[in-house]
Design a protein around this motif. Structure first.
Motif, short mmCIF file in Angstrom:
data_model
loop_
_atom_site.label_atom_id
_atom_site.label_comp_id
_atom_site.label_asym_id
_atom_site.label_seq_id
_atom_site.Cartn_x
_atom_site.Cartn_y
_atom_site.Cartn_z
N ASN A 1 66.65 -3.04 -23.26
CA ASN A 1 65.58 -2.68 -23.00
C ASN A 1 65.54 -4.31 -22.02
O ASN A 1 66.38 -5.08 -21.36
CB ASN A 1 63.94 -3.92 -24.12
N ARG B 1 64.01 -6.04 -19.81
CA ARG B 1 63.51 -7.25 -20.00
C ARG B 1 64.40 -8.73 -20.02
O ARG B 1 64.32 -9.60 -19.69
CB ARG B 1 62.09 -7.63 -20.98
N GLN C 1 64.90 -10.58 -18.15
CA GLN C 1 63.74 -11.83 -17.78
C GLN C 1 64.40 -13.60 -17.96
O GLN C 1 63.40 -14.20 -17.44
CB GLN C 1 62.83 -12.06 -18.26
N ARG D 1 53.49 -3.81 -18.73
CA ARG D 1 53.00 -3.41 -19.61
C ARG D 1 51.51 -2.17 -20.32
O ARG D 1 51.64 -0.98 -19.89
CB ARG D 1 52.69 -4.26 -21.09
N ASN E 1 63.92 -12.40 -12.18
CA ASN E 1 64.98 -12.10 -12.46
C ASN E 1 65.64 -13.05 -12.36
O ASN E 1 65.63 -13.34 -11.66
CB ASN E 1 65.03 -10.27 -13.14
N GLN F 1 65.60 -0.97 -9.04
CA GLN F 1 64.79 -2.60 -8.27
C GLN F 1 65.40 -3.16 -7.22
O GLN F 1 66.63 -3.02 -6.32
CB GLN F 1 65.96 -3.89 -9.30
C1 LIG Z 1 63.01 1.83 -17.03
C2 LIG Z 1 62.58 0.88 -16.39
C3 LIG Z 1 63.43 -0.22 -15.87
C4 LIG Z 1 62.81 -1.85 -15.75
N1 LIG Z 1 63.32 -2.90 -14.89
C5 LIG Z 1 63.25 -3.90 -15.19
C6 LIG Z 1 63.50 -4.78 -14.49
O1 LIG Z 1 64.92 -4.64 -13.45
N2 LIG Z 1 62.92 -6.71 -14.54
C7 LIG Z 1 62.02 -6.61 -15.49
O2 LIG Z 1 61.62 -7.63 -15.58
N3 LIG Z 1 61.70 -5.87 -16.70
C8 LIG Z 1 62.48 -4.52 -16.02
N4 LIG Z 1 61.25 -3.51 -16.62
C9 LIG Z 1 60.01 -3.58 -17.80
C10 LIG Z 1 60.62 -4.48 -19.21
O3 LIG Z 1 61.54 -3.65 -19.83
C11 LIG Z 1 59.36 -4.68 -20.17
O4 LIG Z 1 58.90 -3.23 -20.05
C12 LIG Z 1 58.62 -5.53 -19.62
O5 LIG Z 1 58.94 -7.13 -19.81
C13 LIG Z 1 57.33 -5.49 -20.36
O6 LIG Z 1 57.19 -5.17 -21.38
P1 LIG Z 1 57.45 -6.43 -22.69
O7 LIG Z 1 55.87 -7.73 -22.71
O8 LIG Z 1 57.57 -5.91 -23.98
O9 LIG Z 1 58.90 -7.52 -22.51
C14 LIG Z 1 61.83 -2.11 -17.50
C15 LIG Z 1 61.29 -1.13 -17.87
C16 LIG Z 1 61.83 0.29 -17.46
C17 LIG Z 1 61.29 0.87 -18.63
#
Ligand SMILES: Cc1cc2nc3c(=O)[nH]c(=O)nc-3n(C[C@H](O)[C@H](O)[C@H](O)COP(=O)(O)O)c2cc1C
Length: 190
Positions: free
Chosen positions: A54, A56, A59, A77, A93, A124
């Motif tokens: 994932n 994330r 982060q 989310r 990030n 990004q």
């Molecule tokens: C295709 C895709 C790309 C993503 N790119 C990033 C990113 O570049 N940086 C980032 O911080 N989160 C990115 N995210 C978001 C995280 O993966 C995650 O969905 C977000 O942190 C919220 O969910 P969580 O609270 O479960 O972490 C991306 C999600 C997806 C589906």
């Protein structure tokens, strides 16, 4: 099973793009299926580091620093669990070498004709080390990538939703991102 064949024209588009592009599966924990070279240049993470994970992971720095990002994560989310066509938000990030940056993240969904989201497409951009001209150029390239991807998906039973909403005040957004980064330097965990 993925419906999209990640080869041929779609792979070419990703690889020849001058901006960071990624694709993730919706099923499960939104694991990345593909990231392009520009993503690796931006983040320091190669495909071998991130595919199957994932996004994330960006982060948290390798030495465990994390920015709060509450608002941004709530927005992401909400997008992932809701039905908006696309989302755009700055989020703090860290690159693989631990350097922080403010990522202007764009995500949109790829849905089947039946309305089921199968994949998430994202891009990004480091807005904290940018200027209005570079941001405009990035927006144009992202808009171009979106319109070139659409016809490539025909025949895959998915379509790309949403259009690119440009940043209303790019000068302001960039200034804000620079402030965020400066605050992070002073207080790395906030
Ligand atoms: C295709 C895709 C790309 C993503 N790119 C990033 C990113 O570049 N940086 C980032 O911080 N989160 C990115 N995210 C978001 C995280 O993966 C995650 O969905 C977000 O942190 C919220 O969910 P969580 O609270 O479960 O972490 C991306 C999600 C997806 C589906």
């Amino acid at each position: 099973m993925t419906d999209i064949k990640i080869d041929g024209p779609l792979l070419n588009l990703f690889e020849n793009s001058s901006i960071a592009l990624v694709l993730a599966e919706v099923a499960g924990d939104h694991h990345l299926l593909m990231v392009n070279e520009r993503f690796s240049e931006l983040t320091g993470y190669g495909a071998e580091d991130v595919v199957g994970k994932n996004c994330r992971l960006l982060q948290t720095s390798p030495d465990g620093r994390q920015a709060s990002n509450h608002e941004a994560k709530a927005k992401l989310r909400q997008f992932l669990t809701g039905d908006e066509a696309s989302v755009r938000t700055p989020i703090v990030n860290f690159r693989k070498d631990g350097t922080p940056f403010v990522n202007l993240l764009f995500m949109s969904r790829l849905t089947t004709s039946g309305g089921v989201t199968r994949y998430i497409f994202a891009s990004q951009f480091d807005i904290s080390r940018s200027n209005p001209h570079l941001l405009d150029q990035y927006d144009q390239e992202l808009g171009g990538a979106l319109s070139r991807i659409r016809p490539l998906l025909e025949g895959h039973n998915v379509m790309l939703e949403g259009t690119l909403s440009t940043i209303a005040n790019s000068t302001n957004a960039i200034a804000q991102a620079k402030v965020t980064l400066a605050e992070l330097d002073r207080n790395p965990t906030h």
